[in-house]
Design a protein around this motif. Structure first.
Motif: not given
Lengths: 330, 341
Positions: A213-217, A222-226, A316-318, A324-326
């Motif tokens: 799950p960490a890799l997916q996150a 990267e893709r969505t939030y840069g 969300a945690a990162v 920032r917020a998701p």
């Protein structure tokens, strides 16, 4: 390189170490049938003296491992599910972790306790625990939690060849996953973390099964939030590569630890404590732990699923460490 | 001899084998040494010289000596918190024992184990457990290793009647019987599980537990050296021959305290003075001495054995008292072999 499933990498490691050293013996419940596949074929290959099915007697198997190791064997004992470590804990906590110490260093204890751990598969509360904390706390036990096939093989070989007791955590539900495994006598040393990704915006430490799950996150971030994270796989919890984690936090100033232990006194709590002690000046945001809440794991899948750390919670945690917020999900 | 075996191996037939005069004399010497060492340690505790209270073996000497006389170098023994006697019965080092009980640098475990954990691998003592019954798994594992290595070694596990209530005993009997492990389980039934009279916490007979596993179970008078020796011989021989485990129950009595400090905290007596006095009349030492006298050993020879044991104990106590404490930093090098804790 060879493409191997994680369970086959485990089996390869056992075969190679049993071939290499005839002192290696393996026993446990149903190691002949091998429900998981990790010990499959070993009895046929190495015979009924070295590979033994035992009665369902976890209480004594751990103590037997200590006695057999102290008397000159290299012992691999398969404890089946991690929850059964509780049943056999005296042999681990009072004997394996202390016999060398109590005797002033007279004895070496080459023991590998293998267990399968983790939830998310409707196994019920007594087959799904991730009991890292109680083992990490003992002091005299190495704790190993690989995330991929190559490390699984290399770490298991190191455990069997080593002279200290080790609990080897097999990631439950990940046995079928493929990975590239180096050819030859592939050993991975204890106490050396792997830097899975180097991003620099935040540090994510993911333990064992939680790497997936960490890799997916990390992809979503990267893709969505840069956001590009440093993703660290400690590989061994004891000994712990504190320096690798601290070096990353020194760059990023942000730490998220993903751990399938229950939250209270989780392994994630320990990592946060280490960073709090030794890396506080680098921190630019409160540290976050993504863990299992302080409840037992239920059977009903819709009740169990949200308890296991997932990519959404990690993202969300990162983001929280970055202020920032998701984005709202549709 | 009281035999419960329902599936008795013929080799366990209580033989009338007798120790030779020299064998008996040697065993007597060990028993006397254990007695004098334990008395001296009791005095040392009372004098405030020990870091902690001690669990002494007084009254049970025939058990360790009668069993260990049947062992060879290379055999394994798992001991208990009341383990000084087992160590000395295995030709243990008296000075190293005292230094360990005093918590000093030159103790056999470098002062890290202490009285309850007197273990010396060079004498085959594979650990001494303060977890009641904790040695049962270790001895069973050592027996497995002995079987793998095929050099005729056996493993002996000493444990008390209290430990017979742990599940490990049943687990060990089951596995050792299935795999015909070279294991001798020796229950020293000394009448008390800590302060609880055995009858209040133990149902049935301990030796008879073996029958359910098809294992020979034998109960003998643990205060009679010859009976212990006669029972241990076939049990050890059976293990060594690859015929599997035996459970021995040695019925003895702890005439001293459970722990030497007990008078300081007991709120009520847990046994009568008369009971203790009655058991003192069955003290194992005079019984052997009488036998030796009858065999023609002179009183002055026997007195010399006693005087020498007292001298060894006093000398070792003085050594321990002046031996340095261990360097506190030693703890960081002992948890793992060749690895930081």
């Amino acid at each position: 390189m060879a493409r191997r499933r994680l369970m086959h990498a485990l089996n390869d490691a056992l075969v190679e170490e049993m071939e290499r050293d005839e002192r290696v013996i393996l026993f446990g419940e149903d190691v002949e049938i091998s429900m998981f596949g990790d010990t499959k074929g070993l009895r046929e290959r190495f015979g009924p003296r070295r590979v033994r099915d035992t009665p369902i007697s976890e209480g004594i198997l751990t103590g037997m491992a200590v006695g057999a190791a102290a008397a000159g064997q290299r012992v691999v004992v398969h404890m089946f599910m991690a929850n059964f470590l509780y049943t056999g804990f005296d042999g681990i906590a009072n004997q394996a972790a202390k016999l060398r110490f109590m005797t002033g260093g007279q004895v070496r204890l080459p023991i590998t306790f293998m267990v399968l751990y983790g939830g998310g598969r409707a196994l019920g509360a007594q087959h799904a625990d991730t009991p890292f904390p109680m083992l990490v706390n003992l002091g005299g036990i190495n704790v190993v939690a690989p995330t991929n096939a190559a490390d699984t093989k290399g770490l298991l070989k190191t455990a069997i060849r080593g002279d200290n007791p080790t609990v080897f955590f097999e990631p439950g539900g990940r046995g079928g996953e493929f990975g590239e495994v180096p050819d030859g006598d592939h050993l991975v040393p204890f106490g050396r973390a792997a830097i899975v990704r180097g991003g620099g915006d935040a540090t994510v430490v993911a333990v064992g099964s939680m790497m997936k799950p960490a890799l997916q996150a990390a992809d979503v971030l990267e893709r969505t939030y840069g956001v590009a994270v440093d993703l660290i796989d400690p590989r061994t919890l004891v000994p712990l590569d504190e320096d690798a984690i601290l070096a990353s936090v020194a760059r990023t100033g942000r730490l998220v630890v993903v751990d399938e232990s229950r939250d209270r006194c989780s392994f994630a709590s320990h990592v946060a404590a280490v960073v709090g002690d030794r890396g506080f000046a680098s921190l630019r945001a409160p540290m976050k732990r993504v863990t299992v809440p302080n409840v037992a794991l239920p059977y009903a899948p819709p009740a169990e699923k949200p308890l296991i750390p997932n990519p959404e919670r990690i993202v969300a945690a990162v983001l929280e460490t970055l202020g920032r917020a998701p984005l709202a999900t549709p | 001899m009281d035999t419960y075996a329902v599936n008795a191996n013929p080799s366990l037939d209580p033989t009338l084998e007798q120790p030779t005069r020299d064998e008996l004399l040697a065993m007597y010497g060990r028993m006397v040494l254990i007695r004098r060492v334990e008395e001296r340690l009791g005095d040392d505790f009372t004098a405030g010289k020990l870091p902690q209270s001690v669990h002494l073996y007084v009254g049970q000497e025939a058990c360790a000596v009668g069993v260990c006389a049947r062992l060879e170098d290379g055999d394994w023994v798992a001991s208990t918190h009341r383990g000084h006697g087992h160590y000395l019965a295995r030709d243990g080092d008296v000075r190293g024992l005292f230094a360990e009980v005093f918590g000093r640098r030159d103790g056999i475990c470098r002062g890290m184990g202490g009285s309850p954990h007197v273990a010396d691998f060079s004498k085959g003592i594979i650990g001494a457990n303060a977890v009641v019954g904790g040695g049962i798994g270790i001895a069973t594992g050592a027996a497995l290793a002995a079987q793998m290595q095929d050099r005729g070694r056996v493993a002996v596990c000493f444990f008390g009647d209290g430990a017979a209530a742990q599940g490990w005993l049943g687990e060990a009997l089951n596995i050792a019987a299935l795999w015909r492990l070279p294991l001798v389980l020796v229950c020293e039934n000394n009448g008390f599980a800590e302060f609880m009279p055995t009858a209040t916490v133990t149902a049935g007979s301990i030796a008879s537990r073996a029958a359910g596993y098809g294992v020979p179970g034998v109960a003998v008078d643990g205060n009679d050296l010859i009976e212990v020796w006669q029972a241990a011989g076939p049990a050890v021989a059976r293990a060594r021959a690859g015929q599997g485990p035996t459970l021995l129950e040695l019925r003895t009595y702890r005439t001293r305290a459970h722990t030497e400090s007990e008078s300081g905290f007991l709120s009520r007596p847990y046994r009568t003075v008369e009971e203790v006095e009655d058991w003192r009349t069955r003290d194992p030492l005079p019984r052997v001495r009488d036998r030796l006298s009858a065999a023609g050993v002179r009183d002055d020879e026997l007195d010399t054995i006693d005087a020498e044991a007292r001298r060894l104990a006093a000398e070792a106590s003085a050594f321990a008292e002046t031996n340095p404490w261990p360097d506190p930093s030693v703890v960081y090098g002992l948890m793992f072999h060749d690895q930081e804790p």
